[in-house]
Scaffold this motif. Structure first.
Motif, PDB file in Angstrom:
ATOM      1  N   HIS A  61      16.457 -32.137   1.667  1.00 27.93           N
ATOM      2  CA  HIS A  61      16.247 -30.686   0.799  1.00 27.93           C
ATOM      3  C   HIS A  61      15.842 -29.864   1.993  1.00 27.93           C
ATOM      4  CE1 HIS A  61      14.145 -27.737  -1.326  1.00 27.93           C
ATOM      5  NE2 HIS A  61      15.139 -28.170  -2.245  1.00 27.93           N
ATOM      6  N   LYS A  62      16.247 -28.660   2.284  1.00 27.08           N
ATOM      7  CA  LYS A  62      15.918 -27.429   3.075  1.00 27.08           C
ATOM      8  C   LYS A  62      14.892 -27.117   3.178  1.00 27.08           C
ATOM      9  CE  LYS A  62      19.072 -24.210   4.120  1.00 27.08           C
ATOM     10  NZ  LYS A  62      19.975 -23.698   3.134  1.00 27.08           N
ATOM     11  N   GLY A  63      14.282 -26.607   1.845  1.00 27.27           N
ATOM     12  CA  GLY A  63      13.102 -26.110   1.656  1.00 27.27           C
ATOM     13  C   GLY A  63      11.728 -27.089   1.949  1.00 27.27           C
ATOM     14  N   TYR A  64      11.966 -28.120   1.769  1.00 31.85           N
ATOM     15  CA  TYR A  64      10.947 -29.024   1.517  1.00 31.85           C
ATOM     16  C   TYR A  64      10.857 -29.770   3.305  1.00 31.85           C
ATOM     17  CZ  TYR A  64      10.727 -29.708  -3.300  1.00 31.85           C
ATOM     18  OH  TYR A  64      10.419 -29.595  -4.680  1.00 31.85           O
ATOM     19  N   ARG A  65      12.184 -29.790   3.947  1.00 31.12           N
ATOM     20  CA  ARG A  65      11.948 -29.999   5.420  1.00 31.12           C
ATOM     21  C   ARG A  65      11.255 -29.004   6.040  1.00 31.12           C
ATOM     22  NH1 ARG A  65      15.413 -34.479   7.564  1.00 31.12           N
ATOM     23  NH2 ARG A  65      15.428 -35.814   5.779  1.00 31.12           N
ATOM     24  N   ALA A  66      11.351 -27.675   5.678  1.00 32.44           N
ATOM     25  CA  ALA A  66      10.907 -26.646   6.311  1.00 32.44           C
ATOM     26  C   ALA A  66       9.330 -26.564   6.093  1.00 32.44           C
ATOM     27  CB  ALA A  66      11.323 -25.206   5.603  1.00 32.44           C
ATOM     28  N   LEU A  67       8.806 -27.124   4.855  1.00 31.11           N
ATOM     29  CA  LEU A  67       7.348 -27.077   4.310  1.00 31.11           C
ATOM     30  C   LEU A  67       6.858 -28.433   5.319  1.00 31.11           C
ATOM     31  CD1 LEU A  67       6.789 -26.891   0.771  1.00 31.11           C
ATOM     32  CD2 LEU A  67       5.789 -25.546   2.517  1.00 31.11           C
ATOM     33  N   TRP A  68       7.528 -29.443   5.398  1.00 31.91           N
ATOM     34  CA  TRP A  68       7.296 -30.658   6.145  1.00 31.91           C
ATOM     35  C   TRP A  68       6.949 -30.160   7.592  1.00 31.91           C
ATOM     36  CZ3 TRP A  68      11.008 -33.060   9.444  1.00 31.91           C
ATOM     37  CH2 TRP A  68      10.726 -34.335  10.203  1.00 31.91           C
ATOM     38  N   GLN A  69       8.002 -29.298   8.223  1.00 36.20           N
ATOM     39  CA  GLN A  69       7.537 -28.873   9.495  1.00 36.20           C
ATOM     40  C   GLN A  69       6.262 -27.999   9.775  1.00 36.20           C
ATOM     41  OE1 GLN A  69       9.093 -29.582  12.176  1.00 36.20           O
ATOM     42  NE2 GLN A  69      11.027 -30.302  11.639  1.00 36.20           N
ATOM     43  N   HIS A  70       6.065 -27.266   8.623  1.00 36.37           N
ATOM     44  CA  HIS A  70       4.790 -26.525   8.555  1.00 36.37           C
ATOM     45  C   HIS A  70       3.810 -27.472   8.647  1.00 36.37           C
ATOM     46  CE1 HIS A  70       6.411 -22.668   8.502  1.00 36.37           C
ATOM     47  NE2 HIS A  70       6.894 -22.820   7.198  1.00 36.37           N
ATOM     48  N   ILE A  71       3.592 -28.544   8.082  1.00 36.48           N
ATOM     49  CA  ILE A  71       2.730 -29.384   7.954  1.00 36.48           C
ATOM     50  C   ILE A  71       2.330 -30.113   9.257  1.00 36.48           C
ATOM     51  CG2 ILE A  71       1.528 -31.312   6.276  1.00 36.48           C
ATOM     52  CD1 ILE A  71       3.407 -30.876   3.997  1.00 36.48           C
TER      53      ILE A  71
END
Ligand code: ARG
Length: 585
Positions: free
Chosen positions: A235-245
């Motif tokens: 999931h694109k959005g979740y991957r982006a959030l994970w990157q932020h974390i």
């Protein structure tokens, strides 16, 4: 260099052989009666049984057959058949001289260096480090340094937990708090913001909040699981959030490991192993190892000789989801591919010992590793409070590592503040001494044992503690700074040494023995024990010798060389334990 004990064992073995006995009986040990002799050989007693002779007769014959007596100032057979020996001052002095000239102080390095991966991090993204992570980091860093000192190529991996439920919990909580963020909009096609939607302190508040919610709110927990599944599925959005974390957490984790003087060569993550899973699972199926049981994909790891229960190793859950096992197995595939290690060592709390047994058996059985790769599990015990239960904060919560370190530093500082020193310098020194207190308090125990965190004892300048070792080193530095002759030259002939000097020399000569044992057994406690004995030997010597005021210049020079060597050994010793010494304290 060969260890002293091996050199003299070799002599005795040859003598036993010359007399017609098995050479193994010639093994020498450090004397358990130091008042009588320094080393002893008890082989005649065992040989007497095998060869049906009187032990003293064998011992006497062996002494007769001894070729090289230069090693000994005294060697005698005593009833009922012991061979007692003292080493000659010239031999020990020459040995210490060679040690001083050797960069590794006489420790032999592997002829064929091994490539060893050591997995001793395991912090989890979005969660602060707590005391549970302390032992892994502290023991692992020391084991790594010991194996490196003995000549291996050792790679420490942080093996970051970035793929588990905690990420789903953070995502779900964030979605409740800020539903309008683009990460949650499935139709969003634009670029995601480059700035994370939280700071590290916000993240540290979000996770525990989400975690406690999940314990009572089943729906919330289910949403978190679904979020993990979406993350894993790309999931694109979740991957982006994970990157932020990741971006927010990793620098914070590094800062904290830094404070512990722990440094990983590799910052690999559980997610890095994911690309290897599909092929690995396929090969396990094709090889006939993996089969479906109750819907889940499993590999049997039971062996006929098992006396304890050995459940199968689960590879995929019944819904096809991967689990902790899958990631660890795929990480083995990745490590083999990247490093072809001769050995992989894992450090975790002992509670995971059955788990790793399953993983190792599964990896071997399915051919992820060949017989030439050694898999080692080093499980450690718990750090307990004075009540004998796992260490907690005063109010019963999980203690953050940072706070524990601060507490120790504060306690050391309070102890020191009576001395006259600038505040800033005292703070700096307290941090160095505090870390030594904390690490030594842990490392001086056998890893598998539980131990009690006892602040008063750990920070004491006396007894078997880190600060005592540092205090000894500071004392040597101070003596050296007051001596005009800085070089010194060891001399074993020109004067009669005190028994304390002889003991210090003997202790110094045993550094290689301690390091080699520590490396064989993955036991930093062997280094602690050794540097404690060496420090005791030095302090006993110091109390009977007025080094700075000595008028016999030859003697003084010899003492200076001896205490310089002692200091160097202690410096190498504490560097194997991964802490440092201040110049004063
Ligand atoms: N992240 C894990 C935990 O907190 C520890 C990982 C240990 N290493 C491993 N290869 N499984 O429990």
């Amino acid at each position: 260099m060969d260890k002293i004990i091996d050199i003299i064992s070799q002599e005795l073995k040859k003598a036993f052989e010359r007399c017609g006995y098995d050479s193994e009986y010639g093994r020498v040990v450090v004397s358990n009666r130091p008042d009588l002799c320094q080393y002893q050989c008890n082989g005649s007693l065992a040989a007497a049984k095998a060869y049906k002779k009187a032990p003293i007769q064998i011992a006497n014959a062996v002494l007769e057959a001894l070729e090289n007596k230069d090693y000994f100032s005294e060697i005698e057979a005593v009833m009922p058949g012991f061979i007692n020996m003292n080493l000659s001052a010239a031999f020990v002095t020459d040995y210490l001289k060679s040690m001083s000239e050797d960069e590794k102080l006489g420790v032999r390095t592997e002829k064929e260096p091994k490539t060893i991966v050591i997995d001793y991090g395991g912090p989890n993204l979005a969660k602060p480090l707590h005391v549970g992570h302390l032992r892994s980091a502290v023991i692992g860093e020391s084991v790594k340094r010991i194996l490196r000192y003995t000549g291996n190529n050792v790679i420490g991996d942080a093996h970051l937990g970035d793929w588990g439920l905690q990420i789903g919990l953070v995502i779900t909580e964030l979605k409740e708090r800020q539903p309008d963020l683009p990460y949650f909009d499935d139709d969003y096609n634009g670029e995601y913001p480059s700035e994370p939607p939280f700071t590290i302190s916000e993240l540290e508040e979000i996770y525990p909040c989400a975690s406690s919610k999940s314990k009572t709110d089943e729906e919330f927990k289910e949403a978190a699981r679904a979020a993990v599944f979406k993350l894993h599925s790309g999931h694109k959005g979740y991957r982006a959030l994970w990157q932020h974390i990741l971006a927010v957490s990793v620098p914070d984790l590094k800062r904290n490991y830094d404070k512990l003087n722990v440094c990983f060569e590799l910052w690999k993550k559980e997610s890095d192993a994911q690309p290897y899973i599909a092929d690995m699972v396929q090969a396990m199926k094709d090889g006939g190892f993996a089969y479906i049981s109750d819907g889940a994909l499993v590999v049997d790891v039971k062996e006929d000789t098992d006396t304890k229960e050995m459940p199968p190793c689960m590879i995929l859950k019944s819904n096809g989801a991967t689990l902790y096992n899958t990631t660890d197995l795929a990480t083995i595939v990745e490590r083999m591919k990247l490093f072809s290690p001769d050995r992989i060592i894992y450090l975790t709390d002992q509670r995971q010992s059955l788990y790793f047994e399953q993983i190792f058996r599964c990896a071997r059985k399915t051919g992820l590793v060949g017989p030439e790769t050694e898999l080692t599990y080093l499980g450690f015990g718990t750090m307990n409070g004075k009540d004998g239960k796992p260490f907690k904060t005063r109010d019963g919560g999980v203690m953050r590592l940072e706070y524990l370190i601060n507490d120790v530093n504060e306690a050391v500082y309070n102890k020191m503040s009576e001395r006259d020193m600038e505040e800033e310098e005292a703070r700096k020194i307290a941090a160095v001494v505090g870390l030594a207190a904390l690490k030594y308090g842990d490392l001086s125990n056998q890893p598998s044992k539980d131990y009690v965190f006892d602040m008063e004892r750990f920070i004491s300048f006396e007894g078997n503690t880190g600060p005592y070792i540092l205090y000894t080193m500071v004392r040597i530095k101070s003596i050296l700074s007051r001596c005009a002759d800085k070089e010194g030259a060891l001399n074993g002939q020109a004067y009669e040494p005190s028994p304390e000097e002889t003991q210090l020399k003997l202790a110094a000569s045993r550094f290689n023995e301690a390091v080699e044992h520590a490396a064989e057994e993955l036991a930093p406690n062997k280094i602690c024990q050794y540097i404690y004995e060496l420090s005791n030997a030095f302090n006993a010597f110091y109390h009977v010798s007025s080094i700075v005021g000595e008028s016999d210049k030859v003697k003084q020079a010899s003492w200076i060389a001896l205490i310089k060597l002692t200091l160097r050994i202690l410096e190498n010793g504490i560097s194997l334990l991964a802490f440092e010494a201040p110049d004063r304290m």
